[in-house]
Design an enzyme around this catalytic site. Structure first.
Site, mmCIF file in Angstrom:
data_model
loop_
_atom_site.group_PDB
_atom_site.id
_atom_site.type_symbol
_atom_site.label_atom_id
_atom_site.label_comp_id
_atom_site.label_asym_id
_atom_site.label_seq_id
_atom_site.Cartn_x
_atom_site.Cartn_y
_atom_site.Cartn_z
ATOM 1 N N SER A 218 0.731 -1.254 0.006
ATOM 2 C CA SER A 218 -0.056 0.030 -0.067
ATOM 3 C C SER A 218 0.866 1.445 0.003
ATOM 4 O O SER A 218 2.159 1.272 -0.422
ATOM 5 C CB SER A 218 -1.193 -0.277 1.098
ATOM 6 O OG SER A 218 -1.800 0.974 1.036
ATOM 7 N N ASN A 219 0.258 2.412 0.491
ATOM 8 C CA ASN A 219 1.111 3.781 0.466
ATOM 9 C C ASN A 219 0.839 4.438 1.470
ATOM 10 O O ASN A 219 -0.211 4.206 2.461
ATOM 11 C CB ASN A 219 0.713 4.341 -0.941
ATOM 12 C CG ASN A 219 -0.634 4.570 -1.158
ATOM 13 O OD1 ASN A 219 -1.282 5.348 -0.551
ATOM 14 N ND2 ASN A 219 -1.271 3.768 -2.191
ATOM 15 N N HIS A 220 1.294 5.638 2.030
ATOM 16 C CA HIS A 220 0.932 6.472 2.956
ATOM 17 C C HIS A 220 -0.246 7.314 2.889
ATOM 18 O O HIS A 220 -0.500 7.998 3.912
ATOM 19 C CB HIS A 220 2.152 7.372 3.218
ATOM 20 C CG HIS A 220 3.583 6.818 3.548
ATOM 21 N ND1 HIS A 220 3.469 5.896 4.796
ATOM 22 C CD2 HIS A 220 4.650 6.537 2.959
ATOM 23 C CE1 HIS A 220 4.817 5.518 4.877
ATOM 24 N NE2 HIS A 220 5.402 6.019 3.615
#
Ligand code: C5P
Length: 415
Positions: A218-220
């Site tokens: 995923s990402n931030h």
């Protein structure tokens, strides 16, 4: 965090009726949050309410006199000095929270036996009623019928919640907490906003691409900007769908919430909801790649004894490209807004995406800038449109940035 001002409630005149339920203590918090949001709050207490909390509590949080007596004259800043007329006249909303079974019955019967009942008859603004009582009283056919009468006359009834009741019993009859009440108040106040009757779909959060049953890529992205956009759409009166990978934030009251995890699930949800959407705002950070295979069991270290291990990835679908194709065929959604989160060449990259993805607006977001981007409560953006016009709002809360984006999207819809 400080309760921030809410544009929709700035200078709104709200009458808060408080009746004799133990939940009256929660109304003090509601009055306080409404005042902090920028509303002028005039509290009317019934005699029974004053047995639970004092007028002084409400005076302290609203900074205004509290009304308890039918024969009292109103403050000089109300439209007339006759309290029950002055309070109702020009008010934007009458909220009765908590509303006891007794008050619900008096409202349904149209009685005029105290200041709150008389004001409810005299006021021409919308009425929001939040019943709070023991579960048995709430379930009683008499209370049900009275609430139906109020609904049929156009009142908005906020359903009480289930859980522990003051009696020690479990049941449905609890007054919802302040954020929920505020959400309903915003919904009622926004009903004639610039997007009334329009449908807005917003995506939020980073997609989660599973690797095995316990891990994902995923990402931030925190989802905060997407949630703020959904709230701003609701405040503007839109029917709002929030397609989100985030579960840690409370969904805005009134939004249709569609939980998703992966880019493919998000694509499916966007296509299902965009067929009749006026505006789509893709605020989600969609992963460009996903693991080529999802392992059925947790991947063990022992399976890769070497220091290095390779993960094979597959390209995810580009949701906005799929929307572009659909729009070319059907004309829906009417307006499409994308985001460009960049760490370099912000404007060039954003402009290229606007063209390639066939967007009406793109919100360029320099995620390396302090107080902006992932996880922050504020954002600094540049809004680009098809005419290459640039709008650079100052650093502002994600709520304020959302209002500006919705104003631009509403203008694009009209144009
Ligand atoms: O190409 P890039 O990911 O930078 O584009 C950002 C915009 O495209 C965002 O609005 C994002 O939600 C959207 N996007 C998408 N599908 C993808 C990747 C990004 O719709 N697979």
């Amino acid at each position: 965090m400080l309760q921030e001002r809410i544009t929709l409630l700035e200078d709104a005149r709200i009458i808060l009726g408080v009746t004799g339920s133990i939940a009256a203590y929660k109304a003090v918090d509601l009055a306080s949050k409404l005042t902090q949001a920028g509303a002028q709050v005039d509290v009317i207490m019934t005699a029974a309410a004053q047995r639970f909390v004092t007028p002084l509590s409400f005076e302290a949080v609203t900074g205004r006199p509290v009304f308890t007596d039918m024969w009292q004259t109103a403050s000089p800043d109300l439209p007339t000095h006759i309290a029950h007329i002055g309070l109702g006249e020009g008010a934007d909303l009458l909220v009765i929270a908590p509303a006891t079974a007794q008050t619900v019955a008096r409202l349904a019967a149209g009685l005029a036996d105290d200041l709150l009942a008389v004001t409810a008859l005299a006021a021409r603004c919308p009425l929001l009623v939040a019943p709070a009582m023991d579960g048995g009283m709430y379930a009683h056919p008499a209370t049900r019928a009275n609430l139906d009468t109020l609904r049929n006359r156009g009142a908005i009834v906020i359903e009480p919640e289930a859980g522990h009741l003051a009696s020690g019993h479990m049941g449905t009859g609890r007054l919802p907490e302040t954020p929920t009440l505020l959400g309903h108040i915003r919904r009622a106040m926004g009903r004639h906003g610039i997007l009334a009757g329009r449908r807005v779909v917003v995506t939020a959060g980073g997609t989660r691409e599973p690797l095995d049953p316990v891990r994902y890529l995923s990402n931030h992205s925190s989802g905060k900007q997407g949630y703020a956009l959904a709230q701003a759409a609701l405040d503007a009166g839109a029917e709002t769908v929030l397609i989100s990978t985030v579960s840690a934030l409370p969904a805005p009251i009134g939004a249709v919430f569609v939980p998703v995890n992966t880019a493919e699930e998000m694509l499916e949800a966007v296509q299902a909801h965009c067929a009749s959407a006026d505006i789509l705002i893709m605020a989600a950070a969609v992963a460009d790649f996903r693991p080529a295979r999802v392992a059925p069991h947790k991947i063990k270290k022992a399976a890769s004894p070497k220091r290095e291990s390779t993960l094979e990835l597959l390209r995810n679908p580009d949701i906005l490209m799929a929307v572009k194709e659909g729009r070319e065929r059907t004309g829906w959604p009417r307006v499409v807004v994308g985001f460009a989160a960049e760490t370099e060449s912000l404007l060039e990259n954003a402009r290229a995406k606007l063209e390639e993805k066939g967007l009406d607006l793109i919100i360029a977001n320099d995620i390396t800038s302090p107080q902006a981007g992932f996880g922050a409560d504020t954002n600094r953006v540049v809004i680009l449109d098809r005419e290459s016009e640039q709008q650079r709002p100052p650093l502002a809360s994600k709520a304020r940035v959302s209002e500006i984006i919705l104003e631009r999207a509403a203008a694009a819809l009209r144009g």
